[in-house]
Design a protein around this motif. Structure first.
Motif, PDB file in Angstrom:
ATOM      1  N   ALA A  60      33.557  46.055  31.349  1.00 19.39           N
ATOM      2  CA  ALA A  60      34.389  47.260  31.478  1.00 19.39           C
ATOM      3  C   ALA A  60      35.863  46.894  31.580  1.00 19.39           C
ATOM      4  O   ALA A  60      36.725  47.545  30.978  1.00 19.39           O
ATOM      5  CB  ALA A  60      33.957  48.067  32.698  1.00 19.39           C
ATOM      6  N   LEU A  61      36.176  45.830  32.323  1.00 25.81           N
ATOM      7  CA  LEU A  61      37.568  45.405  32.454  1.00 25.81           C
ATOM      8  C   LEU A  61      38.139  44.927  31.123  1.00 25.81           C
ATOM      9  O   LEU A  61      39.300  45.202  30.794  1.00 25.81           O
ATOM     10  CB  LEU A  61      37.672  44.291  33.498  1.00 25.81           C
ATOM     11  CG  LEU A  61      37.381  44.700  34.944  1.00 25.81           C
ATOM     12  CD1 LEU A  61      37.440  43.482  35.863  1.00 25.81           C
ATOM     13  CD2 LEU A  61      38.372  45.766  35.414  1.00 25.81           C
ATOM     14  N   ARG A 108      28.255  35.616  44.529  1.00 24.94           N
ATOM     15  CA  ARG A 108      29.637  36.062  44.504  1.00 24.94           C
ATOM     16  C   ARG A 108      30.126  36.282  43.072  1.00 24.94           C
ATOM     17  O   ARG A 108      31.019  37.093  42.837  1.00 24.94           O
ATOM     18  CB  ARG A 108      30.522  35.037  45.202  1.00 24.94           C
ATOM     19  CG  ARG A 108      30.256  34.905  46.701  1.00 24.94           C
ATOM     20  CD  ARG A 108      31.199  33.885  47.316  1.00 24.94           C
ATOM     21  NE  ARG A 108      30.988  33.782  48.755  1.00 24.94           N
ATOM     22  CZ  ARG A 108      31.670  32.946  49.552  1.00 24.94           C
ATOM     23  NH1 ARG A 108      32.600  32.149  49.009  1.00 24.94           N
ATOM     24  NH2 ARG A 108      31.427  32.913  50.843  1.00 24.94           N
ATOM     25  N   LEU A 109      29.576  35.538  42.135  1.00 20.51           N
ATOM     26  CA  LEU A 109      29.991  35.677  40.745  1.00 20.51           C
ATOM     27  C   LEU A 109      29.307  36.839  40.030  1.00 20.51           C
ATOM     28  O   LEU A 109      29.757  37.257  38.962  1.00 20.51           O
ATOM     29  CB  LEU A 109      29.698  34.382  39.981  1.00 20.51           C
ATOM     30  CG  LEU A 109      30.471  33.142  40.434  1.00 20.51           C
ATOM     31  CD1 LEU A 109      30.000  31.925  39.641  1.00 20.51           C
ATOM     32  CD2 LEU A 109      31.965  33.335  40.278  1.00 20.51           C
ATOM     33  N   LEU A 110      28.213  37.336  40.627  1.00 19.96           N
ATOM     34  CA  LEU A 110      27.455  38.397  39.958  1.00 19.96           C
ATOM     35  C   LEU A 110      28.275  39.677  39.816  1.00 19.96           C
ATOM     36  O   LEU A 110      28.267  40.319  38.763  1.00 19.96           O
ATOM     37  CB  LEU A 110      26.164  38.681  40.740  1.00 19.96           C
ATOM     38  CG  LEU A 110      25.213  39.711  40.111  1.00 19.96           C
ATOM     39  CD1 LEU A 110      24.778  39.247  38.733  1.00 19.96           C
ATOM     40  CD2 LEU A 110      24.012  39.956  41.012  1.00 19.96           C
ATOM     41  N   GLY A 111      29.006  40.051  40.872  1.00 21.07           N
ATOM     42  CA  GLY A 111      29.820  41.273  40.821  1.00 21.07           C
ATOM     43  C   GLY A 111      30.893  41.222  39.739  1.00 21.07           C
ATOM     44  O   GLY A 111      30.967  42.118  38.893  1.00 21.07           O
ATOM     45  N   PRO A 112      31.760  40.170  39.722  1.00 19.89           N
ATOM     46  CA  PRO A 112      32.760  40.080  38.647  1.00 19.89           C
ATOM     47  C   PRO A 112      32.159  40.041  37.255  1.00 19.89           C
ATOM     48  O   PRO A 112      32.726  40.598  36.312  1.00 19.89           O
ATOM     49  CB  PRO A 112      33.500  38.778  38.978  1.00 19.89           C
ATOM     50  CG  PRO A 112      33.339  38.620  40.450  1.00 19.89           C
ATOM     51  CD  PRO A 112      31.975  39.161  40.757  1.00 19.89           C
ATOM     52  N   LEU A 113      30.983  39.386  37.110  1.00 21.65           N
ATOM     53  CA  LEU A 113      30.349  39.339  35.797  1.00 21.65           C
ATOM     54  C   LEU A 113      29.886  40.714  35.346  1.00 21.65           C
ATOM     55  O   LEU A 113      29.959  41.053  34.165  1.00 21.65           O
ATOM     56  CB  LEU A 113      29.159  38.364  35.827  1.00 21.65           C
ATOM     57  CG  LEU A 113      29.509  36.873  35.881  1.00 21.65           C
ATOM     58  CD1 LEU A 113      28.239  36.041  36.019  1.00 21.65           C
ATOM     59  CD2 LEU A 113      30.303  36.441  34.659  1.00 21.65           C
ATOM     60  N   LEU A 114      29.418  41.527  36.274  1.00 19.92           N
ATOM     61  CA  LEU A 114      28.937  42.859  35.921  1.00 19.92           C
ATOM     62  C   LEU A 114      30.069  43.789  35.495  1.00 19.92           C
ATOM     63  O   LEU A 114      29.894  44.637  34.608  1.00 19.92           O
ATOM     64  CB  LEU A 114      28.172  43.471  37.103  1.00 19.92           C
ATOM     65  CG  LEU A 114      26.819  42.830  37.441  1.00 19.92           C
ATOM     66  CD1 LEU A 114      26.237  43.459  38.701  1.00 19.92           C
ATOM     67  CD2 LEU A 114      25.841  42.973  36.281  1.00 19.92           C
TER      68      LEU A 114
END
Length: 272
Positions: free
Chosen positions: A13-14, A3-9
């Protein structure tokens, strides 16, 4: 962990968007309404009093350039899709993209040489006998700005439009040809309505791009009225007046938002 992989990726960019866009935008909005330590509309009033002609000039020039860009992009894409001369289509496909790779500052310098009173354009007309040397005039004014914008942005929009046209079902085009429709009628009544969304996307992006160009109005149109970007640069370099400069920036943002609103309205209407 998954679940943390997506936000980390997406976090790099953010962070870039936050630091390079959102924070400066917030600072500009706040600075536009700050007048000597208080909150008010003084910067907008001063911007309107000093630069209202430039605001109208900017909207008209960018709007005219966008319209001409769209017409030329349709013509180029239409010929690439419907053209019958294979050699001409191949030459056009190879040639029309080159301005995409030329920066605006180089475009300004090129057109300063090309459109000057004794530049290449007038010299060619004089050599061909179409113009008298004594009546030659400089095109380094609003006309030069329009030429620069259209020449630079047409390949970008044409590339998008030509790609959308190439993906259309050829059956309807061939059916129209079998019924005797001309290429112009096929382009206007069959092809263009099917690529309207792509055309609008390209035109809105071009509109916003032209709104933010500084080098072209400074190099080609060194007279009044001029574009808002030149006014912002002048306000910062001469008076260090960040309040009025921020106000002009928000006015530019509002003009660009009108183009985005028009695109969204047309897109939603087509979706319904």
């Amino acid at each position: 962990m998954a679940r943390l992989l997506g936000p980390l990726l997406v976090s790099p960019a953010l962070i870039v968007i936050l630091l390079l866009f959102m924070v400066p935008l917030a600072a500009s909005v706040i600075g536009a309404f700050e007048v000597e330590g208080t909150v008010g509309l003084g910067n907008f009033t001063k911007a309107y009093d000093f630069y209202r002609q430039d605001i109208v000039f900017t909207a008209v020039i960018v709007g005219l350039s966008t319209m001409l860009t769209g017409l030329l992009a349709i013509a180029i894409g239409g010929y690439l899709t419907l053209g019958e001369n294979a050699a001409a289509v191949a030459i056009l496909r190879w040639l029309y993209r080159w301005p995409m790779f030329i920066p605006f500052i180089v475009v300004g310098q090129i057109l300063r040489t090309f459109l000057a009173k004794s530049g290449l354009f007038n010299s060619t007309l004089v050599a061909l006998g179409f113009l008298d040397p004594l009546t030659a005039t400089s095109y380094l004014d609003w006309r030069g700005v329009v030429v620069a914008f259209v020449w630079k942005q047409t390949p970008f929009v044409a590339l998008m439009v030509a790609g959308a046209m190439a993906s259309l079902d050829r059956g309807t085009i061939e059916a129209a040809r079998n019924l005797g429709a001309s290429r112009l009628r096929i382009l206007i009544e069959i092809v263009v309505p099917q690529v309207t969304t792509t055309l609008l996307v390209g035109l809105v992006l071009s509109f916003v791009t032209m709104m933010g160009v500084l080098s072209v109005p400074l190099m080609i149109n060194a007279q009044a009225p001029t574009m808002i970007t030149a006014d912002i640069a002048f306000r910062l370099s001469t008076y260090r007046d960040y309040g009025v400069a921020n106000a002009l920036g928000l006015i530019s943002l509002a003009i660009s938002a009108v183009a985005a609103w028009f695109y969204l309205r047309v897109n939603m209407r087509q979706s319904r």
